[in-house]
Design a protein around this motif. Structure first.
Motif, PDB file in Angstrom:
ATOM      1  N   GLU A  34      -1.284  14.034  -3.259  1.00  0.00           N
ATOM      2  CA  GLU A  34      -1.710  13.082  -2.223  1.00  0.00           C
ATOM      3  C   GLU A  34      -2.455  11.943  -2.900  1.00  0.00           C
ATOM      4  N   LYS A  54      -6.885  -1.984   7.145  1.00  0.00           N
ATOM      5  CA  LYS A  54      -6.272  -0.954   8.002  1.00  0.00           C
ATOM      6  C   LYS A  54      -5.549  -1.608   9.185  1.00  0.00           C
ATOM      7  N   SER A 102      -3.666   7.332  -2.462  1.00  0.00           N
ATOM      8  CA  SER A 102      -3.219   6.013  -2.024  1.00  0.00           C
ATOM      9  C   SER A 102      -3.568   4.956  -3.063  1.00  0.00           C
ATOM     10  N   GLU A 120       0.870   5.199   0.383  1.00  0.00           N
ATOM     11  CA  GLU A 120       0.039   6.349   0.791  1.00  0.00           C
ATOM     12  C   GLU A 120       0.909   7.596   0.727  1.00  0.00           C
ATOM     13  N   LEU A 137       0.857  -1.181   0.000  1.00  0.00           N
ATOM     14  CA  LEU A 137       0.000   0.000   0.000  1.00  0.00           C
ATOM     15  C   LEU A 137       0.896   1.235   0.000  1.00  0.00           C
ATOM     16  N   ASP A 160      -7.280  -0.277  -5.720  1.00  0.00           N
ATOM     17  CA  ASP A 160      -7.675   0.866  -4.913  1.00  0.00           C
ATOM     18  C   ASP A 160      -7.075   0.730  -3.512  1.00  0.00           C
ATOM     19  N   GLY A 161      -6.402   1.775  -3.051  1.00  0.00           N
ATOM     20  CA  GLY A 161      -5.759   1.741  -1.739  1.00  0.00           C
ATOM     21  C   GLY A 161      -6.726   1.556  -0.588  1.00  0.00           C
ATOM     22  N   ASN A 162      -7.995   1.928  -0.781  1.00  0.00           N
ATOM     23  CA  ASN A 162      -8.980   1.805   0.301  1.00  0.00           C
ATOM     24  C   ASN A 162      -9.362   0.362   0.594  1.00  0.00           C
ATOM     25  N   GLU A 163      -9.070  -0.540  -0.364  1.00  0.00           N
ATOM     26  CA  GLU A 163      -9.399  -1.957  -0.133  1.00  0.00           C
ATOM     27  C   GLU A 163      -8.406  -2.603   0.836  1.00  0.00           C
ATOM     28  N   ASP A 188       1.536  11.627   1.064  1.00  0.00           N
ATOM     29  CA  ASP A 188       1.071  12.888   1.638  1.00  0.00           C
ATOM     30  C   ASP A 188       2.173  13.907   1.381  1.00  0.00           C
TER      31      ASP A 188
END
Length: 372
Positions: A64, A117, A66, A36, A34, A111-114, A38
């Motif tokens: 920015e 966490k 992810s 991310e 992943l 997709d980084g959201n998959e 910033d």
């Protein structure tokens, strides 16, 4: 989303993180790193759900976003580049394009959201140790941890922190190692069992590091923060066996011997031992240690004599040579002491020299029954 980063700097960080990724994952997203971004900080993470590790890198960027990038493909590509800046640009058609001095390479990204966490530790306790001390504690104990899935608590290393010092214990019921540091103290009492995989990762990264490592832990997870990285892992659930009860207290028979000489003899003689039991026999009388092994099925046998310093009754005791070799290999001292009480009670191996102040190691090895 666009950033520029040095190829070797990125590869070095990703190779460490790559150790987290399993060769076969139940979730396809876990085959990815992943990324991310910033602005000028890029955080790269890898996870196998049990262990998650993240490193923060400095890059050139003002955007920015992810994305999840296939780990194997990216690592294989980076290994082939000489040192140079690489430009990563996320394109419209769901690919990320890498530009080098000589070419362009496009990888499909997810997709980084998959990406799962990392767990946030609620209300953790905290202890700080230096990297090399933690790495030493791990390497001195981890080899003694078990591999039995039916007894998961014994497949990890037991961390015991108190205001008196730190203790690390590992055992597989045949051998046990207890490593203690009295020169480092925790501000409160805590106990948890760490799985092997994250420990092996930490051991590799921290081997020569003198940076501080912050260990935070609660009932179910532990987090190690150092340098520009953090590692979070799930702890092994369960109660660790009472190891103190196994360590024999009265050991009147004490053998002191040169470690390298003893190790080499055990190694040589064990070649002639039975291939299933690996049994060797130690016969101690006066200042002489006789090490022998025999494989009756093949008429192989060997015997060596060593001089030693011995106080106690004459005795014969059998050990599994593999356990003895592993333990002697994991000590750095010139001389070791083997304390015994009876042929059917565990032997205790301790180094005589080569330890820092406040550092203690006790190794326990269970004997095997000798066929007379």
């Amino acid at each position: 989303m666009k950033f520029i980063v040095s190829s070797t700097y990125l590869l070095k960080q990703l190779q460490v993180l790559g150790g987290v990724i399993n060769s076969s994952n139940t979730l396809p997203i876990l085959d990815n790193f992943l990324f991310e971004l910033d602005h000028s900080k890029l955080t790269v993470s890898a996870s196998d759900l049990e262990t998650t590790m993240a490193s923060t890198l400095d890059v050139e960027s003002d955007s920015e976003g992810s994305v999840a990038i296939p780990a194997r493909l990216l690592l294989d590509t980076l290994k082939t580049f000489p040192e140079q800046p690489l430009t990563f640009v996320v394109e419209e058609n769901n690919t990320i394009e890498i530009s080098s001095n000589h070419g362009k390479y496009a990888l499909a990204y997810a997709d980084g959201n998959e990406f799962p966490k990392a767990v946030a530790l609620e209300d953790p306790s905290k202890t700080v140790v230096t990297g090399d001390v933690l790495a030493t504690a791990i390497s001195k104990t981890i080899f003694a941890a078990g591999n039995d899935d039916l007894r998961p608590v014994m497949s990890g290393v037991f961390f015991q922190f108190s205001t008196e010092g730190l203790t690390f214990v590992a055992t597989d019921a045949h051998k046990l190692v207890k490593y203690t540091r009295e020169d480092i103290k925790a501000n409160q009492v805590a106990e948890f069992i760490m799985p092997k995989k994250p420990l092996n990762l930490l051991k590799g990264i921290l081997a020569a590091s003198e940076d501080d490592v912050t260990i935070e832990y609660n009932e179910s997870n532990a987090k190690f923060t150092f340098d520009n990285s953090e590692l979070i892992c799930r702890l092994i659930d369960g109660k660790y066996p009472n190891y103190e009860a196994v360590i024999p207290k009265e050991n009147p028979n004490k053998l002191t011997i040169d470690r390298t000489q003893f190790l080499n003899s055990v190694r040589r003689v064990s070649i002639f031992s039975n291939k299933t039991t690996h049994q060797i026999r130690l016969k101690i009388a006066g200042a002489e240690l006789n090490i022998s092994a025999e494989d009756v099925d093949y008429s192989n046998k060997a015997e060596e004599r060593l001089t030693c310093d011995y106080q106690g009754d004459d005795m014969q005791i059998g050990f599994n040579s593999r356990f003895l070799t592993e333990m002697l290999n994991n000590l750095n001292s010139d001389e070791v002491q083997l304390e015994m009480s009876m042929p059917n009670r565990a032997g205790i191996l301790t180094p005589i020299d080569g330890l820092d102040e406040g550092e203690h190691i006790t190794m326990l090895v269970m004997p095997v029954m000798l066929n007379s």
